[in-house]
Each structure stands twice: as structure tokens, then as C-alpha cells.
Design an enzyme around this catalytic site. Structure first.
Site, PDB file in Angstrom:
ATOM      1  N   ARG A  82    -100.096   7.531  15.614  1.00  0.00           N
ATOM      2  CA  ARG A  82    -100.673   8.468  14.618  1.00  0.00           C
ATOM      3  C   ARG A  82     -99.752   7.722  13.229  1.00  0.00           C
ATOM      4  O   ARG A  82     -99.942   7.992  12.722  1.00  0.00           O
ATOM      5  CB  ARG A  82     -99.605   9.251  15.892  1.00  0.00           C
ATOM      6  CG  ARG A  82    -100.575  10.328  15.060  1.00  0.00           C
ATOM      7  CD  ARG A  82    -100.271  12.008  15.362  1.00  0.00           C
ATOM      8  NE  ARG A  82     -98.955  12.379  15.946  1.00  0.00           N
ATOM      9  CZ  ARG A  82     -98.680  13.536  17.176  1.00  0.00           C
ATOM     10  NH1 ARG A  82     -99.600  13.585  17.947  1.00  0.00           N
ATOM     11  NH2 ARG A  82     -96.993  13.544  16.515  1.00  0.00           N
ATOM     12  N   LYS A 184     -98.443  13.810  10.547  1.00  0.00           N
ATOM     13  CA  LYS A 184     -98.054  14.193  10.762  1.00  0.00           C
ATOM     14  C   LYS A 184     -96.506  13.512  10.016  1.00  0.00           C
ATOM     15  O   LYS A 184     -95.969  12.956   9.483  1.00  0.00           O
ATOM     16  CB  LYS A 184     -96.861  13.614  11.914  1.00  0.00           C
ATOM     17  CG  LYS A 184     -96.260  14.694  12.858  1.00  0.00           C
ATOM     18  CD  LYS A 184     -95.998  14.329  13.773  1.00  0.00           C
ATOM     19  CE  LYS A 184     -95.329  15.085  14.682  1.00  0.00           C
ATOM     20  NZ  LYS A 184     -96.250  16.594  15.443  1.00  0.00           N
TER      21      LYS A 184
HETATM   22  C1  LIG Z   1     -96.101  17.759  16.131  1.00  0.00           C
HETATM   23  C2  LIG Z   1     -97.207  18.520  15.318  1.00  0.00           C
HETATM   24  C3  LIG Z   1     -97.949  19.012  16.891  1.00  0.00           C
HETATM   25  C4  LIG Z   1     -97.753  18.808  18.286  1.00  0.00           C
HETATM   26  O1  LIG Z   1     -98.171  17.303  18.497  1.00  0.00           O
HETATM   27  P1  LIG Z   1     -97.866  16.395  19.843  1.00  0.00           P
HETATM   28  O2  LIG Z   1     -98.118  14.763  19.959  1.00  0.00           O
HETATM   29  O3  LIG Z   1     -98.404  16.824  21.229  1.00  0.00           O
HETATM   30  O4  LIG Z   1     -95.541  17.020  19.962  1.00  0.00           O
HETATM   31  C5  LIG Z   1     -99.039  20.007  16.560  1.00  0.00           C
HETATM   32  N1  LIG Z   1     -99.833  20.377  15.695  1.00  0.00           N
HETATM   33  C6  LIG Z   1     -98.604  20.058  14.955  1.00  0.00           C
HETATM   34  C7  LIG Z   1     -98.675  19.809  12.940  1.00  0.00           C
HETATM   35  C8  LIG Z   1     -98.124  18.926  14.825  1.00  0.00           C
HETATM   36  O5  LIG Z   1     -97.260  18.615  13.671  1.00  0.00           O
END
Ligand SMILES: *Cc1c(COP(=O)(O)O)cnc(C)c1O
Length: 341
Positions: A82, A184
Site C-alpha cells: 500500500r 494513505k
Molecule cells: C489507515 C486507514 C484506514 C485503516 O486501514 P488499516 O490498514 O486497517 O489500518 C482506513 N481509512 C483510512 C482513511 C486510513 O487512513
């Protein structure tokens, strides 16, 4: 190895400096070999790309102690992948995914004394991130970057059990169609701060964001994906190109289908159908699943049948199974648990 003298049950979610962090620099088109360091500061040009145009992305995962005393983390290869996707969308060089996993292991190992014991509910939060370091004033990508990973112990997300929360439907949008909602990036969080401060001021724990184009479909919250359960026990999660693909959500959907035998659907979810669901939860690394008991929006209130005291029965099953796998109480699907060794 002696554990630090920390009151694990009461540390909360804040930054605690640990002993070592990982640093690698990208220059002249290549990443250097990387190193662990005690230096917790970053000294940058006043004109660094990250400071001017927010060229930065990050990841988040946890290390913890299993029932039989191993230190592990959960699916770090998916965080690595990711982060590649996030970096490329922001015109940053990807950090090699195998090196990402090795660096996560090295930095956890070096901070082993801060990994909370089994049963404490606390974990060692791991934060990989990358940012443009060289001076950039014309709008363009930087050509030098730093990749870092630090760790910080965090307390149990739920003190005294997972109580359902009340959320609201935000008047603000989180992510545009064809924008950056699926990566992210710090920029997605910068613009969410006003929305979450506003929600908190109005007494709500989180914001539900709708799709920006039509405001009829459920997207996610500021930092967690939704899962819903229909009255006949199907687990449903919203599908959209502007949702961040949560690793917790993907794992829950796998567990629901392949271990627990639920019917699962990954599809567009209209806000209008939310009132007909039996259960609602938010999923992400921090809480695994936070149950939602109530959604307040401009035309009314949706109250889920499980009420405000406990998780709905299907949500609880999903939560218990995923945390059972993570903590080594149940057998994990191949490749999910990464031993720090
Ligand atoms: C990090 C995040 C999540 C959760 O992702 P995980 O991989 O399950 O920790 C969900 N939504 C957003 C906007 C995020 O930044």
C-alpha cells in the site's frame, strides 16, 4: 531482554519515544542501505518538498506479543504494498517492499523492550513514512526523500470493553472521485481535521463521509472503513475508488467468508439503506473494530438494534476471530502473522 517499566494499561494513544528508529535516504535515483539510529529528530531545508507541497505518505501497523510469547506483526507485506501505491500516486519513489518488511522487523526487534506483554491490550504501534527532503519551490516532485520508521507503545484502544459509539454524517467531503482518497497520504488527514474537530464539538465520535459526487453513497470515516451486517447476516462493506483499502477490513471480509461462513458483499452502499442494516462497525488497525450504535444525520437518527452497550453478535464474532488470529489463539491463514524473531 527486560521490558521497560511502563504501566501498559494506562498509556493511551500518544507518542512515547523509544530507543531506535530506521532511516533510509533516497538520492541520485537510489535508496541507501538504511540504518537504525537513536536520533529522533529530522533536520530539513526550510524549503523541503514536504513542507511546501505536502509530499508525504505513511503507514500504520502494530507489533504485539502472542499468547505463547512470540513478538509478531500482522500482514506487513500489505502495508509495504500500500505504501508503494501511495508513493507512486504522489510521484515519490517506492521503498522496496521486501526491504520495508525487513526494516519493520529490525526496528521492532531493536525496541523489543517496548513491546507490551500478552494480555495487556497494549501494542507497539509502528509508523513507516516518507517525505520529500530537498528544496522545492516550483511545483514539482522532490528528487530526494527520506523513509523512516519509528515505534511507540500505545495503550488498549478500549478501556473496559468496546462500547458502541455515536457518529454523524459529515457536511464535508473526504475525497474526490479520481483524487487521493485511496492512498494513505497526510494531505487526506490535514483537510479532515476541521471536520473531526467540528464533529467532536457537536458530541460525535466520528464522521461518516459520503461520496463527494452525489452524496448518496457511504464511503468511510477519517481513518477507518465501514462494515455492515444485514438482518439476514450478510457482511457488507462499501466499494469505491476513493476509499482507503483497509487491511483490517480486507482481513475481516476474508475471515467472515472463509472461516465463519458468512455471505459477504463488497459493493456500493447507499446511505438510504443504512437504516435497514442490523449492525455497523468501523475497522482499522487501531481498534480492529469499533461498533457504531447510532448515526445522527440532518433528517434523523439511525439506531442499530444491538444498542449502545455492546457490539452486535456478528460484529463480535468477527472481532473475536480476527483478534484470536492476531494473538495466536487461533490458527492464522498462511502468511498473515510475521514473526519478529
Ligand atoms: C489507515 C486507514 C484506514 C485503516 O486501514 P488499516 O490498514 O486497517 O489500518 C482506513 N481509512 C483510512 C482513511 C486510513 O487512513
Amino acid at each position: 531482554m527486560e521490558k521497560k517499566n511502563i504501566d501498559w494499561a494506562s498509556i493511551g494513544f500518544g507518542y512515547v519515544k523509544t530507543d531506535k528508529r530506521y532511516v533510509s535516504n533516497f538520492k541520485n535515483g537510489a535508496w541507501d542501505e538504511g540504518t537504525l539510529t537513536e536520533d529522533d529528530t529530522v533536520v530539513l531545508s526550510e524549503c523541503a518538498g514536504v513542507l511546501q507541497y505536502a509530499q508525504t505518505c505513511f503507514e500504520g501497523l502494530k507489533a504485539y506479543t502472542t499468547e505463547d510469547g512470540r513478538i509478531v506483526c500482522f500482514r506487513p507485506d500489505l502495508n509495504a504494498k500500500r505504501m508503494t501505491d501511495s508513493a507512486l500516486r504522489l510521484e515519490m519513489p517506492a521503498f522496496p517492499e521486501d526491504r520495508f518488511v525487513e526494516a519493520v522487523k529490525a526496528v521492532v526487534k531493536a525496541n523489543e523492550a517496548y513491546v507490551p506483554p500478552y494480555g495487556s491490550g497494549a501494542t507497539l504501534y509502528i509508523r513507516p513514512y516518507m517525505f520529500g527532503t530537498n528544496p522545492v519551490i516550483g511545483v514539482k516532485p522532490a528528487n530526494e526523500y527520506q523513509f523512516r520508521i519509528f515505534t511507540t507503545p500505545v495503550g488498549p484502544y478500549f478501556k473496559g470493553g468496546a462500547k458502541p459509539i455515536t457518529i454523524t454524517v459529515s457536511d464535508f467531503d473526504r475525497a474526490a472521485p479520481h483524487g487521493t482518497g485511496h492512498i494513505k497520504a497526510g494531505l487526506n488527514y490535514a483537510m479532515s481535521l476541521h471536520a473531526i474537530v467540528t464533529a467532536h464539538a457537536n458530541g460525535f465520535a466520528e464522521n461518516m463521509y459520503l461520496d463527494a459526487a452525489t452524496r448518496t453513497k457511504v464511503e468511510e470515516t477519517g481513518g477507518a472503513n465501514f462494515i455492515f451486517v444485514t438482518k439476514d447476516g450478510t457482511v457488507v462493506t462499501p466499494k469505491s475508488d476513493s476509499i482507503l483499502p483497509s487491511i483490517t477490513r480486507r482481513s475481516i471480509m476474508y475471515v467472515a467468508e472463509h472461516i465463519l461462513g458468512f455471505k459477504v458483499e463488497h459493493r456500493e452502499v447507499m446511505f438510504d439503506e443504512v437504516k435497514d442494516f442490523a449492525e455497523c462497525g468501523l475497522c482499522g488497525t487501531a481498534a480492529v473494530i469499533s461498533p457504531v450504535g447510532r448515526i445522527v444525520y440532518k433528517d434523523g437518527v439511525i439506531e442499530f438494534p444491538a444498542g449502545m452497550e455492546e457490539m452486535g453478535p456478528v460484529t463480535k464474532k468477527l472481532y473475536d476471530t480476527l483478534t484470536g488470529i492476531q494473538m495466536g489463539r487461533m490458527e492464522a491463514p498462511e502468511g498473515w502473522i510475521c514473526e519478529i524473531g
